[in-house]
Design a protein around this motif. Structure first.
Motif, PDB file in Angstrom:
ATOM      1  N   ASN A 142       0.904  -1.260  -0.222  1.00 30.27           N
ATOM      2  CA  ASN A 142       0.020   0.096   0.143  1.00 30.27           C
ATOM      3  C   ASN A 142       0.996   1.252  -0.099  1.00 30.27           C
TER       4      ASN A 142
ATOM      5  N   ASN B  19       0.187   3.607   3.070  1.00 22.22           N
ATOM      6  CA  ASN B  19       0.918   3.110   4.178  1.00 22.22           C
ATOM      7  C   ASN B  19       2.330   3.357   4.251  1.00 22.22           C
TER       8      ASN B  19
ATOM      9  N   GLU C 213       1.143  -5.925   4.472  1.00 23.32           N
ATOM     10  CA  GLU C 213      -0.151  -5.824   5.206  1.00 23.32           C
ATOM     11  C   GLU C 213      -1.130  -7.034   4.814  1.00 23.32           C
TER      12      GLU C 213
ATOM     13  N   TYR D 172      -2.698  -5.188  13.247  1.00 25.71           N
ATOM     14  CA  TYR D 172      -2.872  -3.537  13.143  1.00 25.71           C
ATOM     15  C   TYR D 172      -2.600  -3.170  11.827  1.00 25.71           C
ATOM     16  N   ASN D 173      -2.987  -1.993  11.611  1.00 23.37           N
ATOM     17  CA  ASN D 173      -2.645  -1.335  10.277  1.00 23.37           C
ATOM     18  C   ASN D 173      -0.960  -0.972  10.499  1.00 23.37           C
TER      19      ASN D 173
ATOM     20  N   THR E 181       0.452   1.819  12.164  1.00 25.61           N
ATOM     21  CA  THR E 181       0.195   1.843  13.566  1.00 25.61           C
ATOM     22  C   THR E 181       1.286   0.753  14.155  1.00 25.61           C
TER      23      THR E 181
END
Length: 265
Positions: A131, A134, A215, A242-243, A246
């Protein structure tokens, strides 16, 4: 002997305009999309050959309010262009109507910073991230914590315009490069994994290499095999994950509590 005619400064009217300079550099330069990206790039020493805005007065007023330290630099750099021209130069116009092109830091300099030991702050590794947003958020976090750098493995380009946009221009505040797993910087490699040891029981050293899986699929087999330690973050049962940003934030915060701290180096 110098010809006095040829030695005269070139008239401003004869110099290339900002749009022609933009088109000449666009394929190789880093797009700084928005006021905040340009602000951060200037603060951390980026070379910015061209910067445009659809509203110079508003951009300088924003600088006076939020970033007076770079207001004079912006005053010298920014050229106002019509709104349609500005919109034609960027893939997605920013609300601040500011855009610029910066020279990407030399790869050799970034690699030197990543490999230099001893280090005073960790290197963050994103193992085959997918991503773009991200990745940009992680670079922004790493810069805020004073990390030595951010390395990606896999196919994602950490200097993609969407990543730079997500990083708010803070690529210039830390070393950002793409490497293979065998090329990772030296230092004890701590990889985040749900089956690892609880991070709360450990002190992370300043020279740590902190690795985070993608991810979707987690750590790659190559990186897992290279890891010296597997760490886990506290997480409520039945919560899947978690993301990515994060997870990086929690880990860097733990490091800052147990050893390093922003603003002390």
């Amino acid at each position: 002997m110098t010809d006095p005619v040829s030695a005269r400064p070139e008239p401003a009217s004869a110099r290339p305009g900002p749009v022609s300079v933009w088109h000449r550099l666009a394929d190789t330069a880093v797009l700084l999309d928005g006021f905040h990206a340009l602000k951060h790039a200037l603060r951390f020493g980026a070379r910015v050959p061209v910067a445009v805005t659809a509203d110079r007065r508003a951009a300088l007023a924003l600088a006076a309010e939020l970033a007076p330290d770079v207001r004079d630099a912006l005053d010298a750099l920014l050229t106002e262009v019509p709104q349609a021209t500005y919109a034609s130069l960027v893939p997605r116009p920013h609300p601040t109507a500011v855009a610029a092109l910066a020279v990407r830091p030399a790869r050799e300099a970034n690699l030197g910073a990543l490999r230099r030991t001893p280090r005073t702050a960790p290197v963050v590794v994103l193992d085959d991230p997918r991503n773009l947003g991200n990745a940009g958020a992680v670079i922004r976090l790493a810069a805020g914590f004073g990390a030595t750098g951010v390395v990606t493995t896999g196919t994602l380009d950490p200097w993609h315009p969407t990543v730079v946009r997500g990083g708010a221009g803070l690529h210039f505040a830390t070393a950002v490069e793409r490497l293979t797993v065998p090329e990772l910087p030296p230092g004890p490699l701590f990889a985040l994994d749900p089956e690892g040891e609880d991070i709360r029981g450990l002190k992370l050293p300043d020279d740590a290499v902190l690795a985070f899986g993608s991810e979707r699929s987690g750590l790659s087999a190559d990186l897992r095999a290279r890891a010296d330690h597997l760490l886990s973050l506290p997480m409520r049962p039945q919560v899947s994950s978690y993301n990515l940003a994060t997870s990086v934030a929690m880990t860097l915060y733990h490091w800052s509590l147990t050893g390093g701290a922003p603003g002390t180096r």
